[in-house]
Design a protein around this motif. Structure first.
Motif, PDB file in Angstrom:
ATOM      1  N   LEU A  42      51.470  20.221  34.775  1.00  0.00           N
ATOM      2  CA  LEU A  42      52.034  21.304  33.684  1.00  0.00           C
ATOM      3  C   LEU A  42      53.559  21.726  33.811  1.00  0.00           C
ATOM      4  O   LEU A  42      53.779  23.082  34.532  1.00  0.00           O
ATOM      5  CB  LEU A  42      51.499  22.881  33.012  1.00  0.00           C
ATOM      6  N   SER A  64      54.467  16.438  31.044  1.00  0.00           N
ATOM      7  CA  SER A  64      53.338  17.595  30.793  1.00  0.00           C
ATOM      8  C   SER A  64      52.100  16.878  30.564  1.00  0.00           C
ATOM      9  O   SER A  64      51.985  14.897  29.985  1.00  0.00           O
ATOM     10  CB  SER A  64      53.020  18.901  30.728  1.00  0.00           C
ATOM     11  N   SER A 110      53.586  22.981  28.655  1.00  0.00           N
ATOM     12  CA  SER A 110      53.008  23.435  29.171  1.00  0.00           C
ATOM     13  C   SER A 110      51.923  23.939  27.443  1.00  0.00           C
ATOM     14  O   SER A 110      51.910  24.453  26.595  1.00  0.00           O
ATOM     15  CB  SER A 110      53.497  25.577  29.008  1.00  0.00           C
TER      16      SER A 110
END
Length: 413
Positions: A42, A64, A110
């Motif tokens: 992340l 990510s 994220s």
């Protein structure tokens, strides 16, 4: 027919897995070495010295990664994307064996799982998703699945995530299906690989998304594995403005005019030497060159990854111009074109990006890559399944059969 070979190889793939779940479907193989144990990432991980974390790469950074364990699916397949025009938020629509997973990737470092839409019947290794008018349309090889319709605007205000959603509509004039394509210009979906129309395209009017209507089909060329339908705007003036189907029919590419849903017309077919299984393909943005993948030629003929290039300047007289080879014998799967870039998912070598801006086959050049399967480049059905490269932000999403979701972006952007 080539479908026999396709079914045989897939059957062997299923039988080779260690365990079956309650529906008779294979469980993905568990990681066997520390290097294969993958956790979420992340944070943006630059491609430095040919690697981003444990993943080989070139010119593309890892934004990510959400693992299989985090997403909570037995395995993954196709992927598509949606941008909410009202909020500019971006979402990955990730096909799982048990459900469709909706993931907010607006903050690419994220991503957030908003929820899941469970399968309409049983689990399946195959699920396919496309989008029209803020709705997702979902089919599967699962028996009696039909076509699910889901209003994506429901993702905006979802509370207590992740949510288990239900479908807004279910189209039941089909049972299982291999794939779905949508012409967003016309508001028609084309479902392929069903028990209807000999497996050829099954037409559905989705102009009112929550009330899909059967609109006929095309059975004149037999089973279609995958397809693209465009409102044609290429060099062949005979067909400008017509709805043109380009179908991957195992051993040939079929070109048909499907403007008149009650009377679709075959225009032409084209193939190439040493055909294994023509799996999927996509037009360039000028509607002149068509790129296709052959899923079995690596195993049947020992080729390196081979992209087939067709000149469709004259739709009545298409020409196979030759192959574009990759650096390994990894099996090729889905490919897409955006602007002058060709995005190729090749199972164990992950995603390769090629520049197709030149005027000849010889000018195609690899310009980047990201390998979601670092263990090897073997000729096997493991690794990257598909890619969606169409977000305006530059985010690119990749689905991996056992590793889940990857978000990547061109280095320096």
């Amino acid at each position: 027919m080539k479908i026999t070979s396709y079914i045989l190889i897939l059957a062997l793939l299923i039988l080779s897995c260690k365990d079956d779940d309650a529906t008779g479907l294979p469980e993905p193989e568990a990681p066997t070495t520390p290097e294969q144990v993958v956790t979420d990432i992340l944070v943006r991980t630059p491609c430095d010295g040919g690697m981003a974390n444990i993943y080989p790469c070139s010119n593309y950074d890892l934004m990510s990664h959400l693992s299989q364990e985090t997403i909570g699916e037995p395995g993954f397949n196709d992927i598509w994307g949606w941008t909410d025009a009202s909020t500019s938020r971006e979402y990955a629509l990730l096909g799982g064996q048990a459900s469709t997973v909706f993931i907010d990737i607006t903050n690419a470092e994220s991503p957030t799982i908003i929820g899941k839409l469970p399968t309409a019947s049983i689990n399946s290794r195959w699920r396919d998703i496309k989008v029209y008018n803020n709705h997702a349309f979902i089919v599967s090889e699962a028996a009696n699945h039909g076509m699910q319709v889901f209003d994506l605007t429901r993702l905006r205000n979802a509370q207590n995530t992740p949510v288990t959603f239900d479908a807004d509509a279910l189209y039941t004039d089909i049972g299982n299906a291999h794939n779905i394509v949508i012409n967003e210009d016309s508001g028609f979906a084309y479902v392929v690989g069903t028990e209807t129309f000999l497996g050829g395209p099954h037409f559905i009017d989705i102009s009112t998304p929550f009330a899909p209507i059967a609109a006929g089909g095309y059975e004149g060329s037999g089973y279609t594995h995958d397809a693209q339908v465009v409102t044609y705007n290429g060099p062949d003036m005979d067909y400008v403005g017509r709805e043109i189907l380009l179908a991957s029919n195992e051993d040939v590419v079929v070109i048909a005019d499907v403007t008149d849903k009650e009377n679709p017309q075959l225009i032409s077919t084209v193939s190439q030497d040493n055909v294994g299984y023509i799996h999927q393909g996509w037009f360039d943005e000028s509607h002149t060159i068509y790129y296709a993948n052959d899923e079995f030629d690596e195993t049947e003929f020992g080729f390196n990854t081979r992209t087939l290039v067709f000149d469709l300047t004259d739709l009545d007289n298409p020409v196979y111009t030759g192959p574009y080879f990759g650096p390994t014998q990894a099996i090729d799967h889905n490919l897409y074109v955006k602007d002058s870039d060709l995005y190729l998912t090749n199972y164990t070598t992950g995603l390769r990006i090629a520049d197709i801006s030149g005027s000849s086959l010889e000018s195609i050049t690899d310009i980047g890559s990201f390998d979601t399967h670092p263990e090897n480049d073997a000729t096997e059905f493991s690794g990257a399944w598909s890619v969606y490269p169409y977000f305006d932000s530059g985010n690119i999403i990749i689905s991996d059969i056992t590793r889940g979701l990857f978000i990547i972006r061109k280095s320096g952007t």
